[in-house]
Design a protein around this motif. Structure first.
Motif, PDB file in Angstrom:
ATOM      1  N   SER A   3     -22.321  -7.676  81.432  1.00 51.42           N
ATOM      2  CA  SER A   3     -22.571  -6.293  81.231  1.00 51.42           C
ATOM      3  C   SER A   3     -23.931  -6.020  81.962  1.00 51.42           C
TER       4      SER A   3
ATOM      5  N   TYR B  36     -12.033  -7.493  68.381  1.00 54.29           N
ATOM      6  CA  TYR B  36     -11.390  -7.262  69.731  1.00 54.29           C
ATOM      7  C   TYR B  36     -11.858  -7.712  70.867  1.00 54.29           C
ATOM      8  N   PRO B  38     -13.477  -8.014  74.467  1.00 61.48           N
ATOM      9  CA  PRO B  38     -14.591  -7.124  75.029  1.00 61.48           C
ATOM     10  C   PRO B  38     -13.869  -6.386  76.093  1.00 61.48           C
ATOM     11  N   ALA B  39     -14.353  -5.010  76.328  1.00 57.30           N
ATOM     12  CA  ALA B  39     -13.772  -4.240  77.676  1.00 57.30           C
ATOM     13  C   ALA B  39     -13.909  -5.355  78.836  1.00 57.30           C
ATOM     14  N   GLY B  40     -12.559  -5.183  79.474  1.00 58.47           N
ATOM     15  CA  GLY B  40     -12.545  -6.015  80.633  1.00 58.47           C
ATOM     16  C   GLY B  40     -12.169  -7.179  80.438  1.00 58.47           C
ATOM     17  N   ASP B  42      -8.734  -9.540  79.010  1.00 59.19           N
ATOM     18  CA  ASP B  42      -7.436  -9.326  78.298  1.00 59.19           C
ATOM     19  C   ASP B  42      -7.087  -9.930  77.142  1.00 59.19           C
ATOM     20  N   TYR B  46      -8.851 -13.371  75.870  1.00 57.62           N
ATOM     21  CA  TYR B  46      -9.590 -13.426  74.397  1.00 57.62           C
ATOM     22  C   TYR B  46      -9.280 -14.189  73.427  1.00 57.62           C
TER      23      TYR B  46
END
Ligand SMILES: Cc1cc2nc3c(=O)[nH]c(=O)nc-3n(C[C@H](O)[C@H](O)[C@H](O)COP(=O)(O)O)c2cc1C
Ligand SMILES: Cc1cc2nc3c(=O)[nH]c(=O)nc-3n(C[C@H](O)[C@H](O)[C@H](O)COP(=O)(O)O)c2cc1C
Lengths: 156, 156
Positions: A3, B36, B38-40, B42, B46
């Motif tokens: 990030s 879930y 993390p953004a970015g 798949d 994950y």
């Protein structure tokens, strides 16, 4: 987590806009904590560092590149843990190319102004400003604290 | 500034003391943000990461070495700027030796307990816990976000 974002400034006009901000940060440092050598650094070495800092302050606009390391404020838990490892990669890569580069955080003394000058969004937090350029004079090996001073085995 | 210290844990008894703390941190993460990807990232990637995390949780006491990165709380300005560059050096050195190592910060969920277990003084702040061991299976190249996504030229 990855990030982070970088703003790479090479445009002399942008550098010239940033120069007075950097000057204010440097002067604030030198007038306060920077009055004395940090613990563990002798006066002569500190004098050389201050001379380098003053030179860089006065020639800021000529620095070929400056990177601002940015991160979305995502967690208070350990801010910087996603950013500074990449900064270290940058420093190592620069050294590998014979370029001088340094981690600095003094821009944080005027963070709002730096962000405004670079158009960085409000909700982004900045972590480091890294000047990169060709070394003047001797850019020797870095000093490291001796390992016995730094490492504890199994418990403190 | 080189304001940092490391605690290197290799003693299996100390590792066994730390294991229940790590388990609590991992479970807290998996039950909350870790639900879930993390953004970015798949879902498949994950899922593999979660499997690795669960494996490591369940075999924590066998990790050959764990480093706790410590720093005296010296400035709120950019905590971590003195510590995480060294963590990155550690990760790179481990990789150079064929060892697997990872930066983690989850111990901060129970920082007081970790400090008590390791005898770390009150006024020290901890920044990362880095498990180091021989890789199981494929320890391939790291993923990096593409440079166009990460770099802004001259202004945001
Ligand atoms: C202009 C300037 C600003 C610096 N700012 C910081 C800083 O904000 N944080 C930090 O940890 N070190 C800072 N330093 C220290 C340098 O990153 C570096 O550790 C120091 O120059 C010693 O490195 P050397 O042994 O390679 O000469 C600064 C140095 C300079 C010259
Ligand atoms: C147990 C565990 C804990 C992690 N904790 C953190 C963390 O606290 N902060 C972080 O930025 N990344 C954390 N990560 C992510 C890893 O540091 C690393 O970025 C991730 O495994 C992807 O790396 P790779 O592409 O090399 O597989 C953690 C990973 C694992 C397996």
């Amino acid at each position: 987590m990855q990030s982070y974002e970088y703003v790479v400034v090479t445009d002399p006009e942008v550098m010239a806009e940033l120069a007075p901000l950097w000057e204010r940060c440097v002067d604030a440092y030198l007038a306060t904590i920077g009055k004395y050598a940090p613990a563990g650094m002798d006066e002569a070495a500190y004098g050389r560092m201050v001379a380098a800092i003053e030179y860089q302050r006065d020639h800021f606009a000529e620095t070929p590149a400056r990177m601002a390391e940015i991160q979305e404020r995502f967690a208070a838990l350990a801010e910087g843990s996603c950013v500074y490892p990449g900064v270290q990669n940058l420093l190592l890569a620069a050294r590998g190319l014979g370029l001088a580069a340094n981690i600095t955080i003094w821009h944080l003394m005027l963070e709002e102004e730096w962000k405004a000058a670079l158009g960085i969004p409000e909700d982004m937090h900045t972590f480091a400003a890294v000047p990169v350029g060709w070394p003047r004079g001797d850019f020797g090996p870095v000093r490291c604290r001796p390992v016995e001073e730094v490492v504890h085995r199994n418990r403190w």
